[in-house]
Design a protein around this motif. Structure first.
Motif, mmCIF file in Angstrom:
data_model
loop_
_atom_site.group_PDB
_atom_site.id
_atom_site.type_symbol
_atom_site.label_atom_id
_atom_site.label_comp_id
_atom_site.label_asym_id
_atom_site.label_seq_id
_atom_site.Cartn_x
_atom_site.Cartn_y
_atom_site.Cartn_z
ATOM 1 N N GLY A 119 0.805 -1.232 0.000
ATOM 2 C CA GLY A 119 0.000 0.000 0.000
ATOM 3 C C GLY A 119 0.828 1.267 0.000
ATOM 4 N N VAL A 120 1.843 1.325 -0.885
ATOM 5 C CA VAL A 120 2.704 2.520 -0.938
ATOM 6 C C VAL A 120 1.974 3.599 -1.750
ATOM 7 C CG1 VAL A 120 4.988 3.402 -1.519
ATOM 8 C CG2 VAL A 120 4.713 1.027 -0.809
ATOM 9 N N LYS A 121 1.194 4.385 -1.031
ATOM 10 C CA LYS A 121 0.261 5.286 -1.695
ATOM 11 C C LYS A 121 0.463 6.734 -1.270
ATOM 12 C CE LYS A 121 -3.322 1.757 -1.687
ATOM 13 N NZ LYS A 121 -4.576 1.318 -1.118
ATOM 14 N N PHE A 122 -0.130 7.625 -2.017
ATOM 15 C CA PHE A 122 -0.264 8.998 -1.545
ATOM 16 C C PHE A 122 -1.633 9.498 -1.996
ATOM 17 C CE2 PHE A 122 0.142 11.778 -5.253
ATOM 18 C CZ PHE A 122 0.507 10.851 -6.212
ATOM 19 N N GLY A 123 -2.097 10.522 -1.337
ATOM 20 C CA GLY A 123 -3.442 11.011 -1.637
ATOM 21 C C GLY A 123 -3.396 12.339 -2.368
ATOM 22 N N ILE A 124 -4.391 12.547 -3.208
ATOM 23 C CA ILE A 124 -4.546 13.868 -3.825
ATOM 24 C C ILE A 124 -6.029 14.246 -3.770
ATOM 25 C CG2 ILE A 124 -2.555 13.911 -5.391
ATOM 26 C CD1 ILE A 124 -4.433 12.954 -7.604
ATOM 27 N N TYR A 125 -6.257 15.520 -3.783
ATOM 28 C CA TYR A 125 -7.638 16.001 -3.852
ATOM 29 C C TYR A 125 -7.919 16.439 -5.280
ATOM 30 C CZ TYR A 125 -8.357 15.753 1.142
ATOM 31 O OH TYR A 125 -8.514 15.283 2.432
ATOM 32 N N LYS A 126 -8.952 15.839 -5.860
ATOM 33 C CA LYS A 126 -9.332 16.191 -7.223
ATOM 34 C C LYS A 126 -10.800 16.578 -7.186
ATOM 35 C CE LYS A 126 -7.117 14.258 -11.241
ATOM 36 N NZ LYS A 126 -6.693 13.028 -11.863
#
Lengths: 438, 229
Positions: free
Chosen positions: A19-26
């Motif tokens: 789960g090597v993730k990052f978040g973004i707001y779109k």
């Protein structure tokens, strides 16, 4: 260095598994996605790293001196090395921190210094990140997983260990801890870097907490358990911006901050990592003055160079910027994350003219820089072919009892051919950074 | 005693519950799935009745699509999976990356099973990964208090579902004993043990839970009351 398509696929499968993730707001929606990883590492020779190491330690030490000076005596302003317009009206300067000397006298415990290497081989500093620089967890876990997915690469090459970052971070927290637990304060699950917060907590053994878990009593910070039992907190690696940290001191409507945490900090009862108010030193405008700081505080010549930079605040630089705008990159000092950056060569005549007018009107708001044609690194395409892409390097420099550079770093690359924008929030990917041990 | 905050405790407890909800629901679903092969295409309605879910799926295919895979359907297995993941990822530092990875793997296999022709076979690795998750919790979660909370959540959910599906007394009793064992070791203040009285009463008389199911379920839910996430 050989990297087969199979090995690259295996490593990427492992990245998905963990789960090597990052978040973004779109469009107002939080989307969590895998951080695109390229398994071909950036390789830095030992000799090259030794040089970078010296330059980065020097730079961060000078920046820490600057922060202490600015929040106490302000000698560098009094001596007119840095104009006061670049300090006391900077958005990053927090009058609430005036007079506070943090535990150990350290302001920037974790510094993320962005560098690029020009095609000539010379390294340039692009930006200093002294607030809450993120990204170390990605090469950290990538190394762990690459050793599983491509073990031969590690038998066949002399690569400096990078998995002790968590120890370096723990030691940094311990070195300024005022007595009590080490905690990592996260704004929560919907923060872009949440993976990093939770992974670093796991690796360092620090407790991952939210503001609702913490309480301040008599200027002492406590973590409260579900039975109401309190344990004292001695160091907070906070992963939220200054303005949200304490609603009683900064932004009053912050729901993610800890009321009165600044009282505990001011009383010397807790270390905040990094110190609030560091934004004054990583402002794009103040960047211009860092080489001068090195001379002023350390009486040394800067080892690492800034990218050639002009301050429209100065008449000569304004004229140069306006005359040469087409070949320069213009940066809005109040923006971050790759935003507010425009290349003169990309603009229409009309937009150039608008930009010139804006720079004349608000010269303090901008810097201009020569465009450094930084090197391309090979990135593996979907069919296994190698394609060149622009890449930078974020080096992590940790300051506790001493200042040390992590022998690795986050190499970010653009996934668009020819583009200089490498930021993850704008679609960039990352690589591990190998420092050779001999 | 460990430093487990209110929210952290809620995450541990609900992770246990949602993980178990996925596991036992799928396990039970497989039984009904088998019946639908050649005996009764509408047996899924009995399954829904047990869970007190209205049949809004129309037919068996709609049920498979909706109840299993529609994340927007709050009763679905997919929704339970996502809730488990949401609770797990905020406590990575407690349960460990390895345990979290088993949930991720289980979810990935689960979602990829959506378009398969052999659903049961495709979902078998999901059960394997869920069991591996619990193995990882048993083996690697060193904080006894945290382990008690997560396993407490698991057993509450398991008993809840076993009661609903009318599992035989012997099976329920075995899970009930595990729960008592966990509660006996729980730190003071962790559980509202007064809610155990009804359960004790009911379990003493074989099959009496069938008449008193509502009371039993209510008590079970209150054992760790006040910490829902």
């Amino acid at each position: 260095m050989e990297m087969t398509t199979t090995a690259a696929l295996e490593i990427n499968k492992l990245m998905t598994r963990y789960g090597v993730k990052f978040g973004i707001y779109k469009n107002g929606e939080f989307i969590e996605q895998l951080f695109p990883y390229d398994a071909i590492p950036r390789i830095i020779s030992k000799q090259e790293f030794d040089f970078l190491n010296k330059g980065l330690v020097q730079r961060v030490n000078a920046l820490n001196c600057f922060l202490q000076d600015i929040y106490t005596n302000g000698n560098i302003v009094i001596d007119k090395v840095v104009p006061e317009e670049f300090v006391y009206i900077s958005k990053g300067y927090l009058p609430e921190c005036r007079g506070i000397v943090p535990p150990g006298g350290v302001y920037s415990h974790i510094s993320g210094i962005d560098l690029v290497q020009a095609k000539s081989g010379e390294w340039f500093i692009l930006e200093d990140n002294l607030r809450i620089p993120s990204g170390a967890s990605y090469p950290l876990i990538a190394r762990e997983l690459s050793r599983i997915g491509n073990p031969d690469a590690f038998s066949d090459n002399d690569i400096a260990e990078n998995r002790h970052y968590s120890d370096m971070l723990s030691n940094t927290m311990d070195s300024v801890n005022c007595g009590g637990l080490n905690v990592i304060l996260t704004p929560g699950r919907y923060n872009a870097a949440y993976f990093e917060h939770s992974y670093l907590a796991e690796r360092t053994g620090a407790l991952l907490v939210k503001a609702s878990d913490l309480v301040v009593e008599n200027a002492v910070l406590y973590l409260e358990n579900y039975l109401g039992v309190k344990a004292r907190v001695g160091a907070v690696y906070r992963r939220m911006s200054d303005e949200y940290l304490d609603p009683m001191t900064f932004q009053a409507d912050s729901l993610i901050g800890v009321p009165h945490i600044m009282d505990a900090y001011r009383a010397g009862n807790v270390a905040l990592i990094n110190a609030p108010g560091n934004g004054v030193a990583d402002d794009k405008g103040i960047y211009y003055f860092v080489p001068k700081m090195i001379k002023y505080y350390l009486n040394e010549e800067p080892i690492l160079s800034n990218a050639p930079t002009y301050l429209p605040y100065y008449e000569d630089d304004l004229k140069y910027t306006l005359d040469n705008i087409r070949k320069l990159v213009i940066k809005d000092v109040s923006e971050a994350g790759g935003y507010g950056v425009v290349f003169g060569s990309d603009l229409t005549e009309e937009r150039l003219s608008d930009l010139k007018a804006l720079i004349k009107r608000e010269p303090r708001r901008f810097i201009s820089q020569e465009v450094i044609d930084f090197i391309d690194l090979d990135v593996m395409g979907e069919d296994g072919s190698r394609v060149p892409r622009k890449a930078d390097l974020r080096a992590f420099v940790l300051t506790g009892v001493s200042t040390r550079v992590w022998p690795s770093g986050l190499t970010r690359f653009s996934r668009v051919e020819g583009s200089f924008v490498v930021n993850s929030s704008q679609g960039g990917g990352f690589k591990d950074t190998w420092v050779l041990s001999r | 005693m460990g430093i487990i905050s209110v929210e952290h405790r809620g995450n541990l407890y609900w992770l246990g519950r949602y993980e178990e909800r996925v596991y036992t629901t799928l396990h039970s679903f497989f039984g009904y799935y088998d019946i639908t092969l050649d005996k009764d295409k509408n047996s899924y309605r009995n399954f829904l009745n047990s869970l007190e879910i209205e049949d809004s799926y129309g037919d068996y295919k709609g049920f498979i699509r909706g109840f299993l895979f529609d994340k927007a359907d709050g009763s679905s297995v997919s929704a339970a999976f996502h809730s488990a993941y949401d609770n797990a990822m905020v406590i990575r530092n407690t349960i460990g990356s390895e345990a979290l990875a088993y949930i991720q793997l289980a979810m990935d296999v689960f979602h990829s099973a959506r378009d398969t022709k052999n659903l049961r076979l495709a979902l078998m690795p999901v059960m394997d990964y869920l069991l591996a998750f619990w193995g990882s919790i048993d083996d690697k979660l060193f904080d006894g208090e945290a382990r008690t909370i997560i396993k407490g959540g698991k057993l509450v959910e398991r008993l809840d579902l076993y009661f609903r599906f009318n599992y035989e007394h012997k099976l329920i009793n075995s899970e009930y004993e595990k729960l008592c064992h966990i509660l006996a070791r729980a730190p003071k203040g962790l559980c509202n043990t007064q809610h155990l009285a009804i359960l004790v009463e009911v379990m003493a008389v074989e099959n009496s839970y069938k008449e008193r199911q509502e009371e039993v379920l209510d008590s079970l839910g209150k054992l760790f009351e006040g910490h829902a996430v």
